[in-house]
Design an enzyme around this catalytic site. Sequence first.
Site, PDB file in Angstrom:
ATOM      1  N   LYS A   1      12.602  -3.289  -9.827  1.00  0.00           N
ATOM      2  CA  LYS A   1      14.264  -3.359  -9.592  1.00  0.00           C
ATOM      3  C   LYS A   1      14.599  -2.407  -8.229  1.00  0.00           C
ATOM      4  O   LYS A   1      15.837  -2.795  -7.866  1.00  0.00           O
ATOM      5  CB  LYS A   1      14.902  -2.892 -10.807  1.00  0.00           C
ATOM      6  CG  LYS A   1      14.719  -4.138 -11.919  1.00  0.00           C
ATOM      7  CD  LYS A   1      15.455  -3.458 -13.030  1.00  0.00           C
ATOM      8  CE  LYS A   1      15.500  -4.736 -14.177  1.00  0.00           C
ATOM      9  NZ  LYS A   1      16.391  -4.083 -15.230  1.00  0.00           N
TER      10      LYS A   1
ATOM     11  N   GLY B   1       0.767  -1.279   0.003  1.00  0.00           N
ATOM     12  CA  GLY B   1      -0.109  -0.098   0.104  1.00  0.00           C
ATOM     13  C   GLY B   1       0.954   1.299  -0.128  1.00  0.00           C
ATOM     14  O   GLY B   1       1.962   1.035  -0.291  1.00  0.00           O
TER      15      GLY B   1
ATOM     16  N   HIS C   1       4.462   1.713  -8.016  1.00  0.00           N
ATOM     17  CA  HIS C   1       3.871   0.808  -8.088  1.00  0.00           C
ATOM     18  C   HIS C   1       2.886   0.712  -9.243  1.00  0.00           C
ATOM     19  O   HIS C   1       2.346  -0.393  -9.857  1.00  0.00           O
ATOM     20  CB  HIS C   1       2.708   0.981  -6.834  1.00  0.00           C
ATOM     21  CG  HIS C   1       3.333   0.867  -5.338  1.00  0.00           C
ATOM     22  ND1 HIS C   1       3.671   1.832  -4.638  1.00  0.00           N
ATOM     23  CD2 HIS C   1       4.095  -0.394  -4.712  1.00  0.00           C
ATOM     24  CE1 HIS C   1       4.355   1.783  -3.610  1.00  0.00           C
ATOM     25  NE2 HIS C   1       4.715   0.290  -3.725  1.00  0.00           N
TER      26      HIS C   1
ATOM     27  N   GLN D   1       8.224  -9.127   8.076  1.00  0.00           N
ATOM     28  CA  GLN D   1       9.230  -8.627   7.517  1.00  0.00           C
ATOM     29  C   GLN D   1      10.029  -7.280   8.285  1.00  0.00           C
ATOM     30  O   GLN D   1      10.811  -6.608   7.857  1.00  0.00           O
ATOM     31  CB  GLN D   1       9.198  -8.458   5.892  1.00  0.00           C
ATOM     32  CG  GLN D   1       8.264  -7.394   5.682  1.00  0.00           C
ATOM     33  CD  GLN D   1       8.030  -7.202   4.161  1.00  0.00           C
ATOM     34  OE1 GLN D   1       7.315  -8.291   3.538  1.00  0.00           O
ATOM     35  NE2 GLN D   1       8.520  -6.195   3.273  1.00  0.00           N
TER      36      GLN D   1
END
Length: 282
Positions: free
Chosen positions: A149, A27, A33, A57
């Site tokens: 990336k 989000g 995104h 995480q």
Amino acid sequence: MHIVHTIADLRSALAGRGRPAFVPTMGNLHEGHLSLVRTARQHGDVTVASIFVNRLQFLPHEDFDSYPRTWDSDCSKLQAAHCDLLFAPREADLYPEAQTFKVQPDPTLADMLEGHFRPGFFTGVCTVVMKLFSAVFATTGGGAAIFGKKDYQQLMVIQRMVQQFALPITIIAGDTARADSGLALSSRNGYLNAEQLQQAMALSRALKTLAQASRTGRIPLADLETQAIGQLQALGWEPDYLTVRLRSNLQIPSAADLATAPLVTLGAAKLGSTRLIDNLEF
């Protein structure tokens, strides 16, 4: 755009719609995104995004509780990008019981760089991605997943996980989206004030300088990396690493590799209380 919250509803919504192209997110969406969502539309029959802030995480001292949640804005942006289906599980939907089974990535790839400074991070990433993959692809016969990336090491870890488990998923790498200034777009850029946003460009500049200097071979790579770290420190940053690695496996390049091999510079550093990462392939 159809929004679902449970795995059962997700699978029901995907039934009969072909192969998904999937973009997992936490989000607080930005153009980076959305560029992945647009890429996804080229690689599947139905475009799926997820929003889930994954507790596994985050280290105990990190920003799980304060991580920006921008639900209404995220939904509007995904709809404008023509996302077909949004999977937004609650924590109890994805982890109905304590997640004691976890995916342990290869330490030769995952315990360096980000994994060194954030121990357990990639275990949390791999575990949630494997679970999301199961939710999205288990009943569809496979499909594609798109990762950016900017999180270079994460992308490699996910690629290796898919390969090792023979998952019927094609991993597609999306280029890093940048502001006009060259700053890599990141959800954590929102923590920066106006002055810090200007200062933040120093990280990408340091990586570019390090890449150019490393190709000459005139100064040992370790010395160049130390210089790059020192230069950022002089500007008030707290670097974790600035380094040159082989693109193929993120190992340290030899002197011969520095001349011609495909390489990447990677960096992570704190500006104030905000930790930023970036990389540059060369």
